[in-house]
Design an enzyme around this catalytic site. Structure first.
Site, PDB file in Angstrom:
ATOM      1  N   LYS A 186      36.943  46.876 -65.519  1.00 37.59           N
ATOM      2  CA  LYS A 186      37.014  45.546 -66.131  1.00 37.59           C
ATOM      3  C   LYS A 186      35.839  45.352 -67.090  1.00 37.59           C
ATOM      4  O   LYS A 186      36.001  44.919 -68.214  1.00 37.59           O
ATOM      5  CB  LYS A 186      37.017  44.470 -65.039  1.00 37.59           C
ATOM      6  N   GLU A 192      29.219  54.295 -61.770  1.00 40.24           N
ATOM      7  CA  GLU A 192      29.990  55.399 -61.166  1.00 40.24           C
ATOM      8  C   GLU A 192      31.152  55.812 -62.079  1.00 40.24           C
ATOM      9  O   GLU A 192      31.404  56.993 -62.316  1.00 40.24           O
ATOM     10  CB  GLU A 192      30.569  54.966 -59.810  1.00 40.24           C
ATOM     11  N   GLY A 245      38.812  41.676 -60.639  1.00 40.96           N
ATOM     12  CA  GLY A 245      38.966  43.102 -60.349  1.00 40.96           C
ATOM     13  C   GLY A 245      39.895  43.381 -59.180  1.00 40.96           C
ATOM     14  O   GLY A 245      40.832  44.180 -59.275  1.00 40.96           O
ATOM     15  N   ARG A 246      39.684  42.704 -58.050  1.00 39.93           N
ATOM     16  CA  ARG A 246      40.491  42.994 -56.862  1.00 39.93           C
ATOM     17  C   ARG A 246      41.875  42.351 -56.930  1.00 39.93           C
ATOM     18  O   ARG A 246      42.663  42.469 -55.990  1.00 39.93           O
ATOM     19  CB  ARG A 246      39.739  42.573 -55.594  1.00 39.93           C
ATOM     20  N   GLU A 331      35.574  41.066 -49.983  1.00 43.15           N
ATOM     21  CA  GLU A 331      34.849  40.757 -51.219  1.00 43.15           C
ATOM     22  C   GLU A 331      35.157  39.318 -51.654  1.00 43.15           C
ATOM     23  O   GLU A 331      34.322  38.653 -52.267  1.00 43.15           O
ATOM     24  CB  GLU A 331      35.204  41.752 -52.335  1.00 43.15           C
ATOM     25  N   HIS A 362      46.381  56.107 -30.365  1.00 45.31           N
ATOM     26  CA  HIS A 362      45.753  57.176 -29.587  1.00 45.31           C
ATOM     27  C   HIS A 362      44.263  57.279 -29.877  1.00 45.31           C
ATOM     28  O   HIS A 362      43.627  58.276 -29.535  1.00 45.31           O
ATOM     29  CB  HIS A 362      46.459  58.504 -29.880  1.00 45.31           C
ATOM     30  N   LYS A 472      23.192  47.190 -56.448  1.00 43.57           N
ATOM     31  CA  LYS A 472      23.390  47.869 -57.743  1.00 43.57           C
ATOM     32  C   LYS A 472      22.102  47.855 -58.538  1.00 43.57           C
ATOM     33  O   LYS A 472      21.688  48.867 -59.111  1.00 43.57           O
ATOM     34  CB  LYS A 472      24.445  47.127 -58.579  1.00 43.57           C
TER      35      LYS A 472
HETATM   36  O1  F6P Z   1      30.823  46.009 -57.460  1.00 43.78           O
HETATM   37  C1  F6P Z   1      31.947  45.269 -57.198  1.00 43.78           C
HETATM   38  C2  F6P Z   1      32.887  45.274 -58.368  1.00 43.78           C
HETATM   39  O2  F6P Z   1      32.415  44.429 -59.360  1.00 43.78           O
HETATM   40  C3  F6P Z   1      34.288  44.873 -57.926  1.00 43.78           C
HETATM   41  O3  F6P Z   1      34.453  43.522 -57.834  1.00 43.78           O
HETATM   42  C4  F6P Z   1      35.117  45.533 -58.962  1.00 43.78           C
HETATM   43  O4  F6P Z   1      36.454  45.616 -58.594  1.00 43.78           O
HETATM   44  C5  F6P Z   1      34.411  46.866 -59.077  1.00 43.78           C
HETATM   45  O5  F6P Z   1      33.044  46.564 -58.916  1.00 43.78           O
HETATM   46  C6  F6P Z   1      34.642  47.619 -60.337  1.00 43.78           C
HETATM   47  O6  F6P Z   1      34.238  46.893 -61.452  1.00 43.78           O
HETATM   48  P1  F6P Z   1      34.743  47.289 -62.885  1.00 43.78           P
HETATM   49  O7  F6P Z   1      36.207  47.175 -62.920  1.00 43.78           O
HETATM   50  O8  F6P Z   1      34.068  46.345 -63.836  1.00 43.78           O
HETATM   51  O9  F6P Z   1      34.304  48.711 -63.138  1.00 43.78           O
END
Ligand code: F6P
Length: 502
Positions: A186, A192, A245-246, A331, A362, A472
């Protein structure tokens, strides 16, 4: 009555056993079961009764749930800490007209790119590597894993972890000559994702692809950053800033699923979700699945002080449902302050956990049946099997699922305390007629609205996530040119693992 009094009625509700509720309410199953969009929700094995539902209805009135819901669908600012609307429903045609029009224009752009890929405009493509994390990965991964088994159009893999082992594993089965890379973020700043994207581009180059950037698609709400990264503007698929995002799998973040499953399937997913949107907006309180589910959540978290809730998918195709829900619920509602910044003063999101049945029986069900924690359980199963093997498999799967709910509730007395089961342990069962794009869309939208309803009951903002920022920032500082000193324990770990005595 004010909200505190309405909460008091909920939190002081008389505790009756499930058995006594079934004895007292012969119509309990019909009254507490909701059928919608190919899904059946059975809340009858929870402690909800008429009085409790009425108490929650008063709480909903005090918290102006109807107004909050209207504001959500109207595209009003329901995320005040970030000054944003939350317009995931507009992606499925349910929202403010201008937002619906924008979503549909962006979907058309996404479809055109998929058509071009299918027409081999970028050469033959067989593999799609989707790179993203959190909401930019969990949704697409869940869709592909649950619906993509038979589609067979493209091999799609989702990579999220910055651990190089994850990318290495995903790339192992892929041929760079026929691989497309989708960078999903987003913000287009997530460290990462950016590192994985650069490594994937290097892999393409090492694999002999002359123009690696020519094989990249960006899925983002920050198109200008994607272009600055090197992605051609024609291959940037934007989505609105107002889609969290979620909550974003319905937008261009769903691109790998739309490609792997086909556009028609993606549209059916949106339509299934739209059916659940309409249900959430229009169904009366006592027959509204997301609202009843939120009542169940709040009752166990706030009245009975349950600290977790467990979701077990009795269907291998839904094995990624628990991790998907962990982000959606924790979240969104793992907060301690209300919208106005004052302490919320009661438990918010429980810890969501779970697994797959029958495997979990199990492994962890011992605790559910005899442990000291109260864990409201949710079973999710499909009437139609997802395989062609002997029907004995599916029969055994479903009978196990139903037997667990029955056993948790009934319990069993014994003179031997080791062999006695207290019972009266609650569960909800969600039964899908079959797993297809439409029912999966409805199921996911149900969870979104349930999460929203929980937030409204609590008076919190489900759409921000500042809790993830501090870690972060500290990771960035630790990896920076002039790192600060951390606490002694952290300094020792840095020295031991990174060989840096600071
Ligand atoms: O660190 C949490 C977060 O901001 C989430 O809310 C989001 O889905 C994810 O990181 C990834 O963010 P982005 O889509 O901006 O890479």
């Amino acid at each position: 009555m004010n909200a505190d009094q309405a909460w008091a009625a909920v939190e002081q509700a008389e505790s009756r056993t499930l058995k006594s509720l079934f004895d007292a309410e012969p119509d309990r199953v019909e009254r507490l079961a909701v059928e919608e969009a190919g899904l059946r929700f059975d809340f009858s094995k929870t402690h909800l009764d008429r009085d409790l539902v009425a108490a929650f209805q008063r709480l909903a009135e005090e918290q102006d749930l109807a107004g909050a819901r209207d504001a959500l669908f109207a595209g009003a600012i329901v995320n005040p800490t970030e000054g944003r609307a939350a317009e995931h429903s507009a992606e499925r045609g349910q929202g403010a007209p201008e937002s619906v029009a924008l979503a549909s224009a962006l979907h058309a752009r996404m479809r055109a790119l998929i058509d071009a890929i299918e027409a081999e405009a970028f050469g033959p493509i067989r593999h799609v590597l989707h790179i993203g994390i959190g909401g930019s990965a969990l949704g697409p991964a869940f869709l592909i894993d649950s619906l993509g088994r038979e589609a067979g159009r493209y091999d799609a893999a989702v990579v999220s972890n910055v651990d190089g082992a994850a990318l290495e594993e995903a790339l192992a089965g892929f041929d760079p000559e026929v691989t497309l890379i989708a960078i999903a973020s987003k913000t287009f700043t997530t460290s990462e994702t950016m590192l994985n994207a650069r490594s994937a581009l290097a892999w393409l180059e090492q694999g002999g692809v002359a123009d690696p950037y020519g094989r990249v698609v960006a899925l983002t709400a920050s198109p200008e950053r994607a272009v600055a990264f090197g992605v051609d503007e024609t291959r940037v698929l934007p989505f609105p800033e107002t889609v969290g995002g979620r909550y974003s799998l319905w937008s261009s973040i769903g691109f790998p699923a739309a490609l792997a499953l086909g556009w028609e399937a993606f549209e059916q997913l949106l339509e299934g979700a739209a059916a659940m949107d309409r249900h959430f907006r229009l169904a009366p309180f006592e027959a509204n699945a997301p609202l009843l589910a939120a009542c169940v959540d709040r009752y166990y978290a706030n009245t009975r002080r349950a600290e977790t809730r467990a979701v077990f998918a009795y269907d291998e195709r839904l094995r990624l449902l628990p991790p998907y829900l962990q982000q959606l619920e924790m979240e969104s509602n793992g907060k301690s302050v209300k919208l106005d910044g004052s302490p919320v003063g009661r438990a918010t999101a429980p810890v969501t956990w779970g697994g797959v049945g029958t495997d979990a029986q199990h492994a962890v069900f011992q605790l559910l049946h005899q442990g000291t924690h109260l864990v409201p359980v949710e079973f999710v199963a499909c009437i139609e099997p997802g395989h062609a093997l002997d029907e004995a498999h599916h029969r055994q799967l479903l009978t196990n699922c139903f037997a667990q709910g029955a056993a948790l509730m009934a319990g069993k007395a014994s003179d031997d305390p080791h062999r006695s089961y207290p019972g009266d342990r609650p569960s909800t069962t969600i039964l899908l007629d079959r797993l297809d794009p439409a029912t999966l869309g409805a199921l996911i939208a149900f969870y979104e609205h349930r999460t929203f309803a929980n937030a409204v009951f609590l008076g919190i903002n489900p759409f921000d996530q500042f809790g993830v920022e501090l870690g972060k920032e500290m990771a960035k500082a630790m990896d920076g040119a002039d790192p600060p000193r951390f606490d002694p324990s952290t300094q020792a770990l840095i020295a031991r693992a990174l060989g840096e005595a600071r």
